[in-house]
Design a protein around this motif. Structure first.
Motif, PDB file in Angstrom:
ATOM      1  N   VAL A  30       0.842  -1.203   0.000  1.00 27.77           N
ATOM      2  CA  VAL A  30       0.000   0.000   0.000  1.00 27.77           C
ATOM      3  C   VAL A  30       0.878   1.255   0.000  1.00 27.77           C
ATOM      4  CG1 VAL A  30      -1.717   1.309   1.335  1.00 27.77           C
ATOM      5  CG2 VAL A  30      -1.866  -1.197   1.250  1.00 27.77           C
ATOM      6  N   GLY A  31       0.606   2.178  -0.907  1.00 24.59           N
ATOM      7  CA  GLY A  31       1.284   3.476  -0.908  1.00 24.59           C
ATOM      8  C   GLY A  31       0.632   4.380   0.131  1.00 24.59           C
ATOM      9  N   PHE A  32       1.430   5.136   0.870  1.00 23.60           N
ATOM     10  CA  PHE A  32       0.851   6.019   1.899  1.00 23.60           C
ATOM     11  C   PHE A  32       1.703   7.275   2.051  1.00 23.60           C
ATOM     12  CE2 PHE A  32       3.783   5.323   5.500  1.00 23.60           C
ATOM     13  CZ  PHE A  32       4.469   4.193   5.076  1.00 23.60           C
ATOM     14  N   PRO A  33       1.074   8.365   2.526  1.00 23.73           N
ATOM     15  CA  PRO A  33       1.809   9.626   2.644  1.00 23.73           C
ATOM     16  C   PRO A  33       2.688   9.655   3.887  1.00 23.73           C
ATOM     17  CG  PRO A  33      -0.425   9.901   3.454  1.00 23.73           C
ATOM     18  CD  PRO A  33      -0.335   8.492   2.955  1.00 23.73           C
ATOM     19  N   THR A  34       3.844  10.277   3.778  1.00 26.82           N
ATOM     20  CA  THR A  34       4.593  10.658   4.978  1.00 26.82           C
ATOM     21  C   THR A  34       4.950  12.135   4.809  1.00 26.82           C
ATOM     22  OG1 THR A  34       6.954  10.411   4.459  1.00 26.82           O
ATOM     23  CG2 THR A  34       5.732   8.362   4.876  1.00 26.82           C
ATOM     24  N   GLU A  35       5.506  12.743   5.832  1.00 28.41           N
ATOM     25  CA  GLU A  35       5.836  14.169   5.749  1.00 28.41           C
ATOM     26  C   GLU A  35       6.976  14.439   4.757  1.00 28.41           C
ATOM     27  OE1 GLU A  35       6.450  12.111   8.072  1.00 28.41           O
ATOM     28  OE2 GLU A  35       8.268  12.561   9.215  1.00 28.41           O
ATOM     29  N   THR A  36       7.795  13.396   4.466  1.00 24.35           N
ATOM     30  CA  THR A  36       8.936  13.605   3.557  1.00 24.35           C
ATOM     31  C   THR A  36       8.518  13.338   2.115  1.00 24.35           C
ATOM     32  OG1 THR A  36       9.613  11.317   3.931  1.00 24.35           O
ATOM     33  CG2 THR A  36      10.690  13.028   5.276  1.00 24.35           C
ATOM     34  N   VAL A  37       8.234  12.074   1.814  1.00 29.82           N
ATOM     35  CA  VAL A  37       7.788  11.642   0.489  1.00 29.82           C
ATOM     36  C   VAL A  37       6.816  10.480   0.726  1.00 29.82           C
ATOM     37  CG1 VAL A  37      10.002  12.277  -0.576  1.00 29.82           C
ATOM     38  CG2 VAL A  37       9.656   9.912   0.194  1.00 29.82           C
ATOM     39  N   TYR A  38       6.103  10.041  -0.321  1.00 25.64           N
ATOM     40  CA  TYR A  38       5.206   8.888  -0.166  1.00 25.64           C
ATOM     41  C   TYR A  38       6.027   7.604  -0.007  1.00 25.64           C
ATOM     42  CZ  TYR A  38       0.713  11.142  -0.836  1.00 25.64           C
ATOM     43  OH  TYR A  38      -0.418  11.894  -0.652  1.00 25.64           O
ATOM     44  N   GLY A  39       5.523   6.704   0.839  1.00 24.02           N
ATOM     45  CA  GLY A  39       6.171   5.423   1.053  1.00 24.02           C
ATOM     46  C   GLY A  39       5.371   4.298   0.418  1.00 24.02           C
ATOM     47  N   VAL A 128      -1.633  10.978   8.863  1.00 20.79           N
ATOM     48  CA  VAL A 128      -2.230   9.808   8.204  1.00 20.79           C
ATOM     49  C   VAL A 128      -1.312   8.596   8.355  1.00 20.79           C
ATOM     50  CG1 VAL A 128      -2.986   8.848   5.986  1.00 20.79           C
ATOM     51  CG2 VAL A 128      -3.579  11.213   6.597  1.00 20.79           C
ATOM     52  N   ALA A 129      -0.008   8.806   8.223  1.00 27.05           N
ATOM     53  CA  ALA A 129       0.957   7.711   8.396  1.00 27.05           C
ATOM     54  C   ALA A 129       0.870   7.168   9.823  1.00 27.05           C
ATOM     55  CB  ALA A 129       2.374   8.204   8.090  1.00 27.05           C
ATOM     56  N   LEU A 130       0.836   8.072  10.792  1.00 32.19           N
ATOM     57  CA  LEU A 130       0.779   7.637  12.194  1.00 32.19           C
ATOM     58  C   LEU A 130      -0.497   6.862  12.482  1.00 32.19           C
ATOM     59  CD1 LEU A 130       2.238  10.575  14.312  1.00 32.19           C
ATOM     60  CD2 LEU A 130       3.144   8.247  14.083  1.00 32.19           C
ATOM     61  N   GLU A 131      -1.606   7.355  11.956  1.00 32.12           N
ATOM     62  CA  GLU A 131      -2.880   6.662  12.179  1.00 32.12           C
ATOM     63  C   GLU A 131      -2.859   5.262  11.575  1.00 32.12           C
ATOM     64  OE1 GLU A 131      -7.210   7.957  11.773  1.00 32.12           O
ATOM     65  OE2 GLU A 131      -6.111   9.849  11.554  1.00 32.12           O
ATOM     66  N   LEU A 132      -2.294   5.169  10.378  1.00 31.33           N
ATOM     67  CA  LEU A 132      -2.210   3.870   9.706  1.00 31.33           C
ATOM     68  C   LEU A 132      -1.314   2.910  10.499  1.00 31.33           C
ATOM     69  CD1 LEU A 132      -2.856   2.086   7.257  1.00 31.33           C
ATOM     70  CD2 LEU A 132      -0.965   3.189   6.038  1.00 31.33           C
ATOM     71  N   LEU A 133      -0.173   3.407  10.968  1.00 33.04           N
ATOM     72  CA  LEU A 133       0.757   2.555  11.733  1.00 33.04           C
ATOM     73  C   LEU A 133       0.124   2.102  13.042  1.00 33.04           C
ATOM     74  CD1 LEU A 133       4.015   4.586  11.043  1.00 33.04           C
ATOM     75  CD2 LEU A 133       3.524   2.266  10.230  1.00 33.04           C
ATOM     76  N   ARG A 134      -0.639   2.986  13.680  1.00 31.55           N
ATOM     77  CA  ARG A 134      -1.312   2.610  14.931  1.00 31.55           C
ATOM     78  C   ARG A 134      -2.395   1.584  14.656  1.00 31.55           C
ATOM     79  NH1 ARG A 134      -1.663   8.487  16.250  1.00 31.55           N
ATOM     80  NH2 ARG A 134       0.329   8.912  17.285  1.00 31.55           N
ATOM     81  N   THR A 155       3.273  13.290  -4.216  1.00 31.99           N
ATOM     82  CA  THR A 155       1.796  13.291  -4.247  1.00 31.99           C
ATOM     83  C   THR A 155       1.323  11.865  -4.551  1.00 31.99           C
ATOM     84  OG1 THR A 155       1.588  13.671  -6.633  1.00 31.99           O
ATOM     85  CG2 THR A 155       1.756  15.636  -5.242  1.00 31.99           C
ATOM     86  N   ALA A 156       0.034  11.614  -4.251  1.00 32.06           N
ATOM     87  CA  ALA A 156      -0.557  10.308  -4.566  1.00 32.06           C
ATOM     88  C   ALA A 156      -0.522  10.073  -6.077  1.00 32.06           C
ATOM     89  CB  ALA A 156      -1.986  10.246  -4.035  1.00 32.06           C
ATOM     90  N   GLN A 157      -0.719  11.151  -6.862  1.00 31.46           N
ATOM     91  CA  GLN A 157      -0.696  11.015  -8.322  1.00 31.46           C
ATOM     92  C   GLN A 157       0.680  10.529  -8.798  1.00 31.46           C
ATOM     93  OE1 GLN A 157      -3.404  11.170 -10.455  1.00 31.46           O
ATOM     94  NE2 GLN A 157      -1.873  10.239 -11.816  1.00 31.46           N
ATOM     95  N   HIS A 158       1.759  11.041  -8.196  1.00 30.55           N
ATOM     96  CA  HIS A 158       3.102  10.567  -8.572  1.00 30.55           C
ATOM     97  C   HIS A 158       3.210   9.053  -8.365  1.00 30.55           C
ATOM     98  CE1 HIS A 158       5.049  14.738  -7.510  1.00 30.55           C
ATOM     99  NE2 HIS A 158       4.458  14.766  -8.682  1.00 30.55           N
ATOM    100  N   VAL A 159       2.648   8.569  -7.252  1.00 27.96           N
ATOM    101  CA  VAL A 159       2.715   7.128  -6.956  1.00 27.96           C
ATOM    102  C   VAL A 159       1.951   6.357  -8.031  1.00 27.96           C
ATOM    103  CG1 VAL A 159       2.191   5.315  -5.275  1.00 27.96           C
ATOM    104  CG2 VAL A 159       2.883   7.589  -4.469  1.00 27.96           C
ATOM    105  N   GLY A 173      -2.833  11.495   0.965  1.00 31.83           N
ATOM    106  CA  GLY A 173      -2.762  12.409   2.110  1.00 31.83           C
ATOM    107  C   GLY A 173      -2.319  13.801   1.679  1.00 31.83           C
ATOM    108  N   GLY A 174      -2.521  14.130   0.407  1.00 33.51           N
ATOM    109  CA  GLY A 174      -2.113  15.457  -0.075  1.00 33.51           C
ATOM    110  C   GLY A 174      -0.618  15.513  -0.360  1.00 33.51           C
TER     111      GLY A 174
END
Ligand code: TXA
Ligand code: MG
Length: 337
Positions: A30-39, A128-134, A155-159, A173-174
């Motif tokens: 699953v691709g997800f947002p982080t504050e740096t880049v998408y993971g 969003v990353a923290l919520e997903l990890l929790r 961005t999600a579009q880049h992914v 996550g923007g």
């Protein structure tokens, strides 16, 4: 496979997190947002799930992944020891864009760490990353969610541009807030050793722990890279990138010479420089180093070989995140003039 698009908007977030967490628990990517880049996330305890990450990205198997966790309790499960200076760094910078390399308890799958005996761990600060990890209660192995070699996605579009059809879902996550990857620190020695520069600088680290070492990579050939990822070509746009040292006049001259040679030239510059340039395709990175970092990968990704033959980029001051920007541009560059 059809990649599910999962919105991170307020009205959808609860459903999004619960679906993304179940997909991860089932061994999906699953691709997800982080504050740096998408993971690009997978259950770090499952070798099969992690193998899917390497396959989707086309990533060499000797390049280990960062394990993302929600809190310090999870850190203790993964590493054999937490040096005192790491406690200090955790207090100062985590959750946030910083990754700690520590001796591994080998609780994660073998392919996560590429057999190194150490594991890279990070607590991201993106809500969003923290919520997903929790929600998934799993350590999540996640490299940047780009095809290997390309600029990281912000961005999600880049992914989706890179990986649509190859991964189970993307959580939107923007735009990523920082725009360059986390600062990676080897914490297996007596003092922290910065292997990859990020928005948290060596100076900021030194300010809280005193001593710090920094790997000098710019322009040096390393026989045994400390961080396996450092030896691969990275962040490359579709056409060759030329990084230019010097002032605006010199920059304009480099462009003129290339144009005289019949090349279609794109200029990657700050807004201030953009105002001083004429008659070129200008890709405006904005103003101020934090903004430039945030816009950099989107700008590199916007370069198309259908309308440009070459892109030239100006050099930026080595203050704050400027060092990380110049590190990424140096790695992306085919030539530095
Ligand atoms: O900001 C980030 O760090 C992003 C987001 C998604 O968290 N992730 C990211 O991952 O940039 P990736 O895989 O693109 O870069 C991880 C870097 C690579 O250079 C890798 O070689 C290094 O960390 N690394 C991972 N585990 C390591 C280890 N045990 N020892 C040394 N280097 C390690
Ligand atoms: Mg990467």
């Amino acid at each position: 496979m059809k990649t599910k698009y999962l919105s991170g908007e307020k009205d959808n977030i609860a459903a999004t997190i619960s679906l993304a967490a179940s997909l991860l628990a089932e061994g999906e990517v699953v691709g997800f947002p982080t504050e740096t880049v998408y993971g690009l996330g997978a259950d770090a305890t499952s070798e099969a799930a992690v193998a899917k990450v390497f396959a989707a990205k086309g990533r060499p198997s000797d390049n280990p992944l960062i394990v993302h966790i929600a809190d310090r309790e999870q850190l203790v499960d993964l590493v054999t020891e937490v040096p005192a200076y790491v406690e200090v760094l955790l207090d100062a910078f985590s959750p946030g864009p910083i990754t700690y390399i520590l001796p591994s308890k080998e609780r994660v799958a073998r392919n996560v760490t590429a057999g190194l005996g150490t594991v890279a761990v990070r607590i991201p600060s993106h809500p969003v990353a923290l919520e997903l990890l929790r929600a998934c209660k799993l350590p999540i192995a996640a490299p940047s969610a780009n095809v290997s070699g390309k600029p990281s996605p912000t961005t999600a579009q880049h992914v989706l541009d890179d990986l649509s059809g190859k991964i189970a879902a993307i959580v939107d996550g923007g735009s990523a807030m920082v725009g360059v990857e986390s600062t990676v620190i080897d914490c297996t020695g007596a003092v922290p050793f910065v292997l990859r520069l990020g928005s948290i600088t060596a100076e900021e680290i030194a300010a809280v722990v005193g001593d710090v070492k920094v790997l000098n990579v710019a322009g040096t050939e390393m026989d045994i890279p400390k961080s396996p990822g450092l030896k691969y070509k990275h962040y490359a746009p579709e056409v060759p990138l030329i990084l230019v040292n010097g002032d605006v006049d010199r920059f304009a001259e480099v462009i003129r010479d290339l144009e005289r040679g019949g090349q279609r030239v794109g200029a990657l510059v700050s807004s201030t420089t953009a105002k001083k340039l004429r008659a070129v395709k200008v890709i405006d990175l904005g103003e101020g180093l934090d903004t430039i970092a945030k816009n950099l990968y989107d700008a590199l990704r916007s370069v198309r070989k259908t309308d440009l033959d070459v892109v030239v980029c100006e050099s930026f001051p080595l203050d704050g995140v400027g060092k990380a920007i110049m590190d990424r541009l140096t790695r992306a560059a085919d030539d530095i003039v």
